[in-house]
Design an enzyme around this catalytic site. Structure first.
Site, PDB file in Angstrom:
ATOM      1  N   ARG A 124       0.818  -1.235   0.000  1.00 22.19           N
ATOM      2  CA  ARG A 124       0.000   0.000   0.000  1.00 22.19           C
ATOM      3  C   ARG A 124       0.841   1.269   0.000  1.00 22.19           C
ATOM      4  NH1 ARG A 124      -3.179  -3.118   3.486  1.00 22.19           N
ATOM      5  NH2 ARG A 124      -4.930  -4.007   2.349  1.00 22.19           N
ATOM      6  N   LYS A 146       2.585  11.932 -10.633  1.00 24.28           N
ATOM      7  CA  LYS A 146       1.705  11.049 -11.415  1.00 24.28           C
ATOM      8  C   LYS A 146       2.495   9.819 -11.836  1.00 24.28           C
ATOM      9  CE  LYS A 146      -1.756  13.940 -13.629  1.00 24.28           C
ATOM     10  NZ  LYS A 146      -2.298  14.316 -14.936  1.00 24.28           N
ATOM     11  N   GLU A 188       8.343  18.742 -24.670  1.00 27.87           N
ATOM     12  CA  GLU A 188       7.717  19.059 -23.376  1.00 27.87           C
ATOM     13  C   GLU A 188       8.238  20.399 -22.835  1.00 27.87           C
ATOM     14  OE1 GLU A 188       5.128  17.628 -22.096  1.00 27.87           O
ATOM     15  OE2 GLU A 188       5.194  15.445 -22.396  1.00 27.87           O
ATOM     16  N   LYS A 230       6.610  23.422 -13.688  1.00 25.82           N
ATOM     17  CA  LYS A 230       5.782  22.285 -13.279  1.00 25.82           C
ATOM     18  C   LYS A 230       5.581  22.278 -11.772  1.00 25.82           C
ATOM     19  CE  LYS A 230       4.440  17.637 -13.950  1.00 25.82           C
ATOM     20  NZ  LYS A 230       4.565  16.375 -14.666  1.00 25.82           N
ATOM     21  N   GLU A 240      -5.019  17.712 -10.020  1.00 27.82           N
ATOM     22  CA  GLU A 240      -5.600  18.098 -11.309  1.00 27.82           C
ATOM     23  C   GLU A 240      -7.087  18.423 -11.217  1.00 27.82           C
ATOM     24  OE1 GLU A 240      -3.830  16.164 -14.729  1.00 27.82           O
ATOM     25  OE2 GLU A 240      -5.746  16.268 -15.777  1.00 27.82           O
ATOM     26  N   ARG A 244      -3.729  22.275 -13.012  1.00 26.14           N
ATOM     27  CA  ARG A 244      -2.829  21.233 -13.508  1.00 26.14           C
ATOM     28  C   ARG A 244      -3.217  20.736 -14.910  1.00 26.14           C
ATOM     29  NH1 ARG A 244       0.283  16.431 -10.183  1.00 26.14           N
ATOM     30  NH2 ARG A 244       1.329  15.597 -12.010  1.00 26.14           N
ATOM     31  N   ASN A 248      -1.593  19.268 -19.823  1.00 28.37           N
ATOM     32  CA  ASN A 248      -2.029  18.368 -20.890  1.00 28.37           C
ATOM     33  C   ASN A 248      -2.029  19.056 -22.258  1.00 28.37           C
ATOM     34  OD1 ASN A 248      -2.588  16.078 -19.240  1.00 28.37           O
ATOM     35  ND2 ASN A 248      -4.416  17.141 -18.488  1.00 28.37           N
ATOM     36  N   HIS A 251      -1.668  17.127 -25.473  1.00 27.52           N
ATOM     37  CA  HIS A 251      -1.716  15.704 -25.110  1.00 27.52           C
ATOM     38  C   HIS A 251      -2.969  14.984 -25.598  1.00 27.52           C
ATOM     39  CE1 HIS A 251       1.812  16.682 -22.854  1.00 27.52           C
ATOM     40  NE2 HIS A 251       1.919  15.480 -22.352  1.00 27.52           N
ATOM     41  N   HIS A 255      -1.733  11.821 -27.283  1.00 25.18           N
ATOM     42  CA  HIS A 255      -2.026  10.477 -26.759  1.00 25.18           C
ATOM     43  C   HIS A 255      -2.754   9.642 -27.803  1.00 25.18           C
ATOM     44  CE1 HIS A 255      -1.688  11.514 -22.168  1.00 25.18           C
ATOM     45  NE2 HIS A 255      -0.526  11.271 -22.731  1.00 25.18           N
ATOM     46  N   HIS A 268       6.834   9.749 -26.978  1.00 27.78           N
ATOM     47  CA  HIS A 268       5.786  10.564 -26.364  1.00 27.78           C
ATOM     48  C   HIS A 268       5.903  12.038 -26.763  1.00 27.78           C
ATOM     49  CE1 HIS A 268       2.931  11.880 -23.325  1.00 27.78           C
ATOM     50  NE2 HIS A 268       3.832  12.732 -22.871  1.00 27.78           N
TER      51      HIS A 268
HETATM   52  N1  LIG Z   1       4.104  11.065 -14.973  1.00 21.75           N
HETATM   53  C1  LIG Z   1       4.045  12.156 -15.707  1.00 21.75           C
HETATM   54  O1  LIG Z   1       3.679  13.237 -15.215  1.00 21.75           O
HETATM   55  C2  LIG Z   1       4.465  12.103 -17.154  1.00 21.75           C
HETATM   56  C3  LIG Z   1       4.632  13.294 -17.869  1.00 21.75           C
HETATM   57  C4  LIG Z   1       5.085  13.213 -19.193  1.00 21.75           C
HETATM   58  C5  LIG Z   1       5.336  11.973 -19.755  1.00 21.75           C
HETATM   59  N2  LIG Z   1       5.132  10.838 -19.028  1.00 21.75           N
HETATM   60  C6  LIG Z   1       5.411   9.513 -19.588  1.00 21.75           C
HETATM   61  O2  LIG Z   1       6.813   9.416 -19.833  1.00 21.75           O
HETATM   62  C7  LIG Z   1       7.017   8.422 -20.834  1.00 21.75           C
HETATM   63  C8  LIG Z   1       8.037   8.915 -21.825  1.00 21.75           C
HETATM   64  O3  LIG Z   1       9.256   9.131 -21.157  1.00 21.75           O
HETATM   65  P1  LIG Z   1      10.641   9.120 -21.954  1.00 21.75           P
HETATM   66  O4  LIG Z   1      10.487   9.909 -23.186  1.00 21.75           O
HETATM   67  O5  LIG Z   1      11.686   9.477 -20.994  1.00 21.75           O
HETATM   68  O6  LIG Z   1      10.737   7.615 -22.468  1.00 21.75           O
HETATM   69  P2  LIG Z   1      11.603   6.350 -22.006  1.00 21.75           P
HETATM   70  O7  LIG Z   1      11.604   6.196 -20.541  1.00 21.75           O
HETATM   71  O8  LIG Z   1      11.116   5.206 -22.817  1.00 21.75           O
HETATM   72  O9  LIG Z   1      13.080   6.724 -22.467  1.00 21.75           O
HETATM   73  C9  LIG Z   1      13.341   6.870 -23.829  1.00 21.75           C
HETATM   74  C10 LIG Z   1      14.525   5.989 -24.262  1.00 21.75           C
HETATM   75  O10 LIG Z   1      15.721   6.592 -23.804  1.00 21.75           O
HETATM   76  C11 LIG Z   1      16.532   5.623 -23.142  1.00 21.75           C
HETATM   77  N3  LIG Z   1      17.340   6.356 -22.183  1.00 21.75           N
HETATM   78  C12 LIG Z   1      16.965   6.844 -20.987  1.00 21.75           C
HETATM   79  N4  LIG Z   1      17.945   7.570 -20.454  1.00 21.75           N
HETATM   80  C13 LIG Z   1      18.964   7.535 -21.318  1.00 21.75           C
HETATM   81  C14 LIG Z   1      20.250   8.150 -21.337  1.00 21.75           C
HETATM   82  N5  LIG Z   1      20.658   8.979 -20.381  1.00 21.75           N
HETATM   83  N6  LIG Z   1      21.064   7.885 -22.393  1.00 21.75           N
HETATM   84  C15 LIG Z   1      20.641   7.081 -23.417  1.00 21.75           C
HETATM   85  N7  LIG Z   1      19.424   6.512 -23.462  1.00 21.75           N
HETATM   86  C16 LIG Z   1      18.593   6.759 -22.430  1.00 21.75           C
HETATM   87  C17 LIG Z   1      15.544   4.659 -22.573  1.00 21.75           C
HETATM   88  O11 LIG Z   1      16.158   3.403 -22.333  1.00 21.75           O
HETATM   89  C18 LIG Z   1      14.505   4.588 -23.681  1.00 21.75           C
HETATM   90  O12 LIG Z   1      14.921   3.685 -24.657  1.00 21.75           O
HETATM   91  C19 LIG Z   1       5.671   8.151 -21.465  1.00 21.75           C
HETATM   92  O13 LIG Z   1       5.197   6.897 -21.029  1.00 21.75           O
HETATM   93  C20 LIG Z   1       4.789   9.260 -20.927  1.00 21.75           C
HETATM   94  O14 LIG Z   1       3.437   8.873 -20.824  1.00 21.75           O
HETATM   95  C21 LIG Z   1       4.709  10.891 -17.735  1.00 21.75           C
END
Ligand SMILES: NC(=O)c1ccc[n+]([C@@H]2O[C@H](COP(=O)([O-])OP(=O)(O)OC[C@H]3O[C@@H](n4cnc5c(N)ncnc54)[C@H](O)[C@@H]3O)[C@@H](O)[C@H]2O)c1
Length: 378
Positions: A124, A146, A188, A230, A240, A244, A248, A251, A255, A268
């Site tokens: 939990r 999130k 972003e 942020k 949100e 907040r 989006n 998005h 999405h 993304h």
């Molecule tokens: N929680 C939130 O508020 C929030 C906000 C925006 C996006 N997201 C989510 O984040 C995700 C996208 O994140 P992302 O773009 O970081 O994708 P990701 O985590 O898949 O990373 C992208 C790629 O980069 C590689 N990588 C990571 N760090 C590296 C580094 N330093 N050097 C070389 N390669 C590296 C990873 O292995 C992966 O292949 C989506 O699922 C999206 O929905 C969440």
């Protein structure tokens, strides 16, 4: 670290700090020791990040007296699933974590969301630290609490709020990011600039060259400004219920692109950039935004060299995907639309108008009108 900057996130009951700067991964052990008497820390990471950074993190944790273990998942969005979360939870149990122990999310947004979700539900809820290693994760996903996974029905449809103990955004890690992930993060940053207001947006316009060429001073400032933006939004509206929602921006369409293309087929941030272009045009028709503001946003994405993608996607499938977006109400998609830097609102759009815009936009994207570098969707 003298070179780092601290940004507070003022959420109740436990505010925390996002630290931005070089060399921070090796600081995680001592920082965590100050924060908790825990005995164990499990690092969750992916198979691209692990060989680069897991060792320094584990050594830092061990030297601060933690019994450190590691869970490595395949890299990419396809790991952000309910099934994968189950395997991660099994690994926590196998490592003997108890309620006082800590999960350390080391990687991009996928790892932050997946590990954070697992930390939120294991026993939990146990403590979490975020060590973001992509630009996108440093400027956005590691901040604000999130977490979650995708379902077949759509992005992020299962999740939990889980604020970390702290976030260390080590800007040194960004030097190994592939160009596509750099562009994804810049999308972003652009979103933050457009929604934050004129000061941030015009800074981005004059700093585009430094950001394209990854100059350390430009990176540090972009990350700090984005995190401050942020943190301010999340501090005012953690769950949100209003403000907040601005996060989006881009998005709803983004999405839908991710879902229809197949999770993992398009990154993304690149999908969000298309969403920003789409929303900026929609805003002209729906809220009377000046055409010049739509052009300004498209120009920013172009000068940041965020590639266009070939949107040879079914317009009906995109419209359908928007109905299962988290923001939709009774199947009606909702959009964040902006009519000036820092001036935005959330609104539904008459369906006929929306369908026309999707059809027009998909046509424009497919012709590659606004960009040269295209990233295919296959
Ligand atoms: N929680 C939130 O508020 C929030 C906000 C925006 C996006 N997201 C989510 O984040 C995700 C996208 O994140 P992302 O773009 O970081 O994708 P990701 O985590 O898949 O990373 C992208 C790629 O980069 C590689 N990588 C990571 N760090 C590296 C580094 N330093 N050097 C070389 N390669 C590296 C990873 O292995 C992966 O292949 C989506 O699922 C999206 O929905 C969440």
């Amino acid at each position: 670290m003298s070179d780092s900057q601290q940004v507070p996130v003022l959420v109740a009951p436990r505010p925390y700090t996002v630290e931005v700067g070089p060399g921070l991964l090796s600081e995680v052990g001592p920082r965590l020791r100050q924060a908790t008497p825990a005995g164990r820390a499990t690092v969750v990471t992916d198979d691209i990040v692990a060989p680069r950074f897991a060792r320094v993190v584990r050594e830092s944790l061990s030297s601060a007296g933690f019994l450190a273990s590691e869970v490595v998942v395949p890299a990419g969005e396809t790991s952000k699933t309910w099934a994968r979360a189950g395997l991660v939870l099994d690994a926590f149990a196998g490592a003997g974590l108890d309620r006082t122990d800590v999960v350390v999310a080391l990687g991009g947004g996928v790892i932050g969301d997946l590990a954070g979700f697992a930390a939120a539900v294991f026993l939990r809820g146990i403590d979490l630290v975020q060590l973001p290693t992509t630009l996108l994760a440093q400027v956005d996903s590691s901040v604000g609490g999130k977490t979650g996974v995708d379902l077949d029905a759509g992005k992020n449809l299962a999740g939990a709020f889980k604020q970390p103990l702290f976030v260390l955004a080590d800007t040194d890690t960004l030097s190994s990011l592939p160009q596509s992930e750099w562009s994804s993060g810049l999308a972003e940053v652009a979103k933050a600039g457009i929604i934050e207001g004129e000061d941030f947006l015009s800074w981005l316009e004059v700093s585009a060259e430094g950001l394209r060429s990854r100059q350390p001073s430009s990176i540090a400032e972009a990350v700090r400004r984005s995190v401050e933006f942020k943190a301010r939004v999340v501090s005012a509206d953690e769950r949100e219920s209003g403000l907040r929602e601005c996060l989006n921006y881009g998005h709803t369409f983004g999405h839908a692109v991710e879902k229809v293309a197949g999770f993992g087929a398009v990154s993304h941030g690149i999908a969000v950039a298309e969403g920003i272009r789409f929303a900026s045009r929609l805003a002209v028709d729906v809220i009377g935004a000046p055409v010049g503001f739509a052009h300004r946003q498209g120009h920013l994405l172009d000068v940041l060299e965020i590639p266009r993608i070939r949107l040879d996607l079914d317009p009906d499938a995109l419209r359908e995907a928007m109905s299962s977006d988290k923001k939709a109400r009774s199947g009606l998609p909702r959009f964040v639309l902006a009519d000036a830097p820092g001036s935005w609102r959330v609104t539904t759009v008459p369906d006929e108008l929306l369908k026309r815009h999707i059809g027009d936009f998909v046509g424009v994207g497919a012709s590659g009108e606004a960009g040269s570098d295209e990233e295919g969707l296959t």
